[in-house]
Each structure stands twice: as C-alpha cells, then as structure tokens.
Design a protein around this motif. Structure first.
Motif, PDB file in Angstrom:
ATOM      1  N   PRO A  37      68.522  66.182  63.372  1.00 15.37           N
ATOM      2  CA  PRO A  37      67.117  66.043  64.023  1.00 15.37           C
ATOM      3  C   PRO A  37      66.742  64.478  63.810  1.00 15.37           C
ATOM      4  N   HIS A  38      65.724  64.139  64.917  1.00 12.56           N
ATOM      5  CA  HIS A  38      65.398  62.709  64.914  1.00 12.56           C
ATOM      6  C   HIS A  38      64.134  62.736  65.433  1.00 12.56           C
ATOM      7  N   VAL A  39      63.487  61.465  64.874  1.00 11.30           N
ATOM      8  CA  VAL A  39      61.676  61.191  65.278  1.00 11.30           C
ATOM      9  C   VAL A  39      61.892  60.034  65.942  1.00 11.30           C
ATOM     10  N   PRO A  40      61.615  59.930  67.265  1.00  9.52           N
ATOM     11  CA  PRO A  40      61.528  58.714  67.964  1.00  9.52           C
ATOM     12  C   PRO A  40      60.393  57.841  67.732  1.00  9.52           C
ATOM     13  N   GLY A  41      60.163  56.713  68.607  1.00 10.63           N
ATOM     14  CA  GLY A  41      59.064  55.807  68.471  1.00 10.63           C
ATOM     15  C   GLY A  41      59.311  54.615  67.829  1.00 10.63           C
ATOM     16  N   ILE A  42      59.687  53.549  68.790  1.00 10.99           N
ATOM     17  CA  ILE A  42      60.139  52.463  68.176  1.00 10.99           C
ATOM     18  C   ILE A  42      59.258  51.356  67.831  1.00 10.99           C
ATOM     19  N   ASP A  43      57.833  51.845  67.856  1.00 11.78           N
ATOM     20  CA  ASP A  43      56.706  51.002  67.200  1.00 11.78           C
ATOM     21  C   ASP A  43      55.445  51.982  66.764  1.00 11.78           C
ATOM     22  N   PHE A  44      54.978  51.521  65.865  1.00  8.78           N
ATOM     23  CA  PHE A  44      53.825  52.024  65.396  1.00  8.78           C
ATOM     24  C   PHE A  44      52.844  51.134  64.703  1.00  8.78           C
ATOM     25  N   ALA A  45      51.394  51.759  64.567  1.00  4.30           N
ATOM     26  CA  ALA A  45      50.536  50.872  63.736  1.00  4.30           C
ATOM     27  C   ALA A  45      49.776  51.841  62.908  1.00  4.30           C
ATOM     28  N   GLY A  46      49.389  51.621  61.944  1.00  2.00           N
ATOM     29  CA  GLY A  46      48.776  52.412  60.924  1.00  2.00           C
ATOM     30  C   GLY A  46      48.116  51.895  59.527  1.00  2.00           C
ATOM     31  N   THR A  47      48.073  52.779  58.492  1.00  4.82           N
ATOM     32  CA  THR A  47      47.485  52.158  57.400  1.00  4.82           C
ATOM     33  C   THR A  47      48.503  52.647  56.228  1.00  4.82           C
ATOM     34  N   VAL A  48      48.773  51.779  55.344  1.00  2.54           N
ATOM     35  CA  VAL A  48      49.567  52.156  54.234  1.00  2.54           C
ATOM     36  C   VAL A  48      49.302  53.124  53.067  1.00  2.54           C
ATOM     37  N   GLU A  49      50.037  53.973  53.007  1.00  2.89           N
ATOM     38  CA  GLU A  49      49.328  55.094  52.032  1.00  2.89           C
ATOM     39  C   GLU A  49      50.083  54.907  50.705  1.00  2.89           C
ATOM     40  N   ALA A  50      51.308  54.399  50.678  1.00  2.61           N
ATOM     41  CA  ALA A  50      51.937  54.140  49.253  1.00  2.61           C
ATOM     42  C   ALA A  50      52.948  53.026  49.562  1.00  2.61           C
ATOM     43  N   SER A  51      53.172  52.123  48.438  1.00  6.84           N
ATOM     44  CA  SER A  51      54.121  51.077  48.624  1.00  6.84           C
ATOM     45  C   SER A  51      54.909  50.747  47.490  1.00  6.84           C
ATOM     46  N   ASP A  52      56.093  50.532  47.374  1.00  8.34           N
ATOM     47  CA  ASP A  52      56.888  49.948  46.202  1.00  8.34           C
ATOM     48  C   ASP A  52      57.121  48.598  46.285  1.00  8.34           C
ATOM     49  N   ASP A  53      56.351  47.827  47.127  1.00  2.00           N
ATOM     50  CA  ASP A  53      56.657  46.576  47.529  1.00  2.00           C
ATOM     51  C   ASP A  53      55.315  45.827  47.078  1.00  2.00           C
ATOM     52  N   ALA A  54      55.496  44.595  46.525  1.00  2.00           N
ATOM     53  CA  ALA A  54      54.314  43.875  45.997  1.00  2.00           C
ATOM     54  C   ALA A  54      53.593  43.449  47.494  1.00  2.00           C
ATOM     55  N   ARG A  55      54.137  43.179  48.447  1.00  2.00           N
ATOM     56  CA  ARG A  55      53.549  42.521  49.619  1.00  2.00           C
ATOM     57  C   ARG A  55      52.491  43.608  50.455  1.00  2.00           C
ATOM     58  N   TYR A  56      52.398  44.737  49.983  1.00  2.00           N
ATOM     59  CA  TYR A  56      51.648  45.755  50.758  1.00  2.00           C
ATOM     60  C   TYR A  56      51.149  46.715  49.833  1.00  2.00           C
TER      61      TYR A  56
END
Length: 327
Positions: free
Chosen positions: A60-79
């Motif tokens: 199964p697949h979830v389409p949608g080639i773009d999106f905007a939103g709010t970061v919930e969790a990040s393992d990267d220091a940039r976000y």
C-alpha cells in the motif's frame, strides 16, 4: 492513530484509494516526523492516486508529492518540535509515503523551513506547482527576459497560474495560452494582458523561424507547441520548459538556437539543491501576490482526493487545489 489516503493494488493490478485510520508504526523510516496540515493535487498525484503511472514502487502507498506542517519529532539538529516546514519533490508521494496523511516521516534533507511571510496553507496554495513556476521565472531572469510579452502556456493549470501571477507582479506583460476559453476572466484577474487560444500556437509549421514575438516563455505543454514557440522567440530569449502535457517529443530544428541564440532551459523541481530551494521559497514569499494566490485556490479534503486525482488527469482542475488533511 491518524487518517491517511491509502492506495492499494489487488492481484489483478487494479488500484483503489480510500481514507483509513493507521498507526505511526506504519510510517516509513526518516529523521523527522511532521504533523501535516495541508497538501495539494498535482498531475503526478493524479497518477499515484490512480494506476501509478510507473511512479509508485510499492503498495500500500500514501501519495502526496508535497506538504506543509509542523515538526512533531526530529533526530536531526536542524529541526525541532514546533518548527514549520515545507516539502516538495525528492520522489516523496511516489517512492516514499507522502503528504496525503495527517502525519509524515521523511529525511531532514528533504525539508525546507517555512519562509517568513507564509503560513502552511499559503505554502500549499503555492505547492510543487508554484515552486516550479518560481524556478522557471528565476531561470528566465538569470538569462535575461527580453522586451515584449512573456508567454505562459497551460496558463490555467497549477504551474501556469502561479507563473502568470508572478510575472505580472514583477511588471512583465503576460500572454496566457489556454485551450479553455472559459478561463479567460480567471487569467486576466491573475494579471494576463493577452489571452492566446491554444490552437493559434499549437499548429505545426515547417518554417523553423517566425516573427520574433515573445520576450520569454514558461512552457508547461512541450511537444509540438514548444517546437513552434522556439521559432517565435525574440533574439536571445529563453524558454523555461516545465511540463509535457502536449507530449514528450520535440519536433523542432536547431535553427532557433543557432540563428537567434534562443535558450531552452530545463526546469526540475524534484532534485533541486537546497540553496536554490530556499532562494525560490524566499522569492515566493516576497514576490507572489497573496490575493492573486487566494483566487487560485480550490479547497479539498482527503476524501475528495480519488475524484480529484481522476479530474486532474483529464485536465479538468483549474488553479491550485489545497487539501486540508485534518478536515
């Protein structure tokens, strides 16, 4: 649990799409989890919601080639949690689960901070189509837009609508090509000063050069129309090629390039480097008139997407569809 548009493929190869409630454990691997607020509908999305067009690797697949939103969790220091972000390209929504869901997990390298002056809904009113239009306009500027009208083909579509509004806002005379006469008022409201019927520029001609007419062009059609327009460009003018609605072939000669110094500029938004992405989004926030942007918007929800996917493949979607994934 959260809602997502899930596309399934049965044993006979037939696809179906429906909104389902799923858990975060089904999200793909990635550095950053985003609470998606808005997405859009693009031609590629129509393919991926439907038969896939060879773009979707696994179901199964979830389409949608773009999106905007709010970061919930990040393992990267940039976000960090709470940051507003935008994603376009990188084959998200094709090879990687995309924005037609209330949550997405992606690589940090694929994200761009939401530019100052835009909210998430406005960012998706721009979306991949508007981002591509800005790249196309920037490429024309980098090579020098000549005096005279700038032509936009496929002007009532997503890329064309934003390109028309951008170019007009920047002070250029815009000639908008459309095959739908009923969109003339819409295009004029975006800033087009001339409406060109598609049939006027879609006829093939054996002449490699015609009268020098256009000071630049954003072309979303390709095919025979692009081949003909190359012979109508002013000396040293450029065409930003962003689409192939009219076909992938280019039945042209090299004469416009050799005798008029015409430039054919390929525009790719999928793998665009980060610095140019940031530059384009900053230009969008600065130069795109938000009142014109709002006039392009057609609101939608996740449950609307199967029908909209079919419509966009038939050329029946005007302007920008903004999908509120939480509605």
């Amino acid at each position: 649990m959260f809602n997502a548009l899930i596309v399934e493929k049965d044993e006979d190869g037939k696809t179906s799409a429906s909104v389902e409630s799923i858990g975060e454990d089904r999200l793909p691997e990635g550095d950053v989890t985003v609470a998606v607020e808005y997405s859009t509908v693009n031609y590629k999305d129509g393919l991926c919601v439907g038969p896939g067009g060879g773009l979707v690797r696994n179901y199964p697949h979830v389409p949608g080639i773009d999106f905007a939103g709010t970061v919930e969790a990040s393992d990267d220091a940039r976000y960090k949690a709470g940051d507003k972000v935008v994603l376009t390209g990188w084959r998200v929504g094709e090879a990687h689960w995309g924005g037609y869901a209330q949550k997405a997990r992606v690589k940090a390298d694929w994200l761009v901070p939401l530019p100052s002056g835009l909210d998430t809904r406005q960012a998706m009113a721009v979306g991949t189509a508007g981002f591509t239009a800005m790249l196309a306009v920037m490429a024309l500027e980098d090579h020098g837009i000549k005096d005279g009208p700038v032509l936009v083909t496929g002007a009532a579509g997503g890329v064309g609508s934003v390109a028309t509004a951008l170019l007009a806002s920047l002070g250029h005379e815009v000639a908008a090509v459309t095959g739908r006469p009923e969109t003339a008022d819409y295009l004029s409201a975006l800033g087009a000063t001339q409406i060109v019927a598609r049939d006027e520029v879609n006829e093939t001609t054996k002449r490699p050069l015609e009268a020098e007419t256009w000071g630049g062009c954003v072309d979303a059609v390709g095919g025979e129309m692009l081949a003909r327009l190359l012979g109508q460009m002013k000396y040293g003018a450029s065409v930003s090629a962003v689409g192939l609605a009219g076909g992938a072939g280019l039945p042209a000669t090299v004469i416009p390039f050799l005798l008029r110094g015409v430039n054919l500029l390929g525009i790719d938004s999928v793998m665009q480097p980060y610095d140019n992405r940031l530059r384009a989004w900053q230009r969008i926030a600065k130069d795109l008139p938000m009142d014109k942007l709002e006039a392009m918007v057609q609101p939608a929800t996740l449950s609307d997407l199967p029908a909209l996917g079919r419509d966009i493949l038939k050329g029946q979607v005007k302007g920008r569809v903004v999908v509120d994934v939480n509605a």
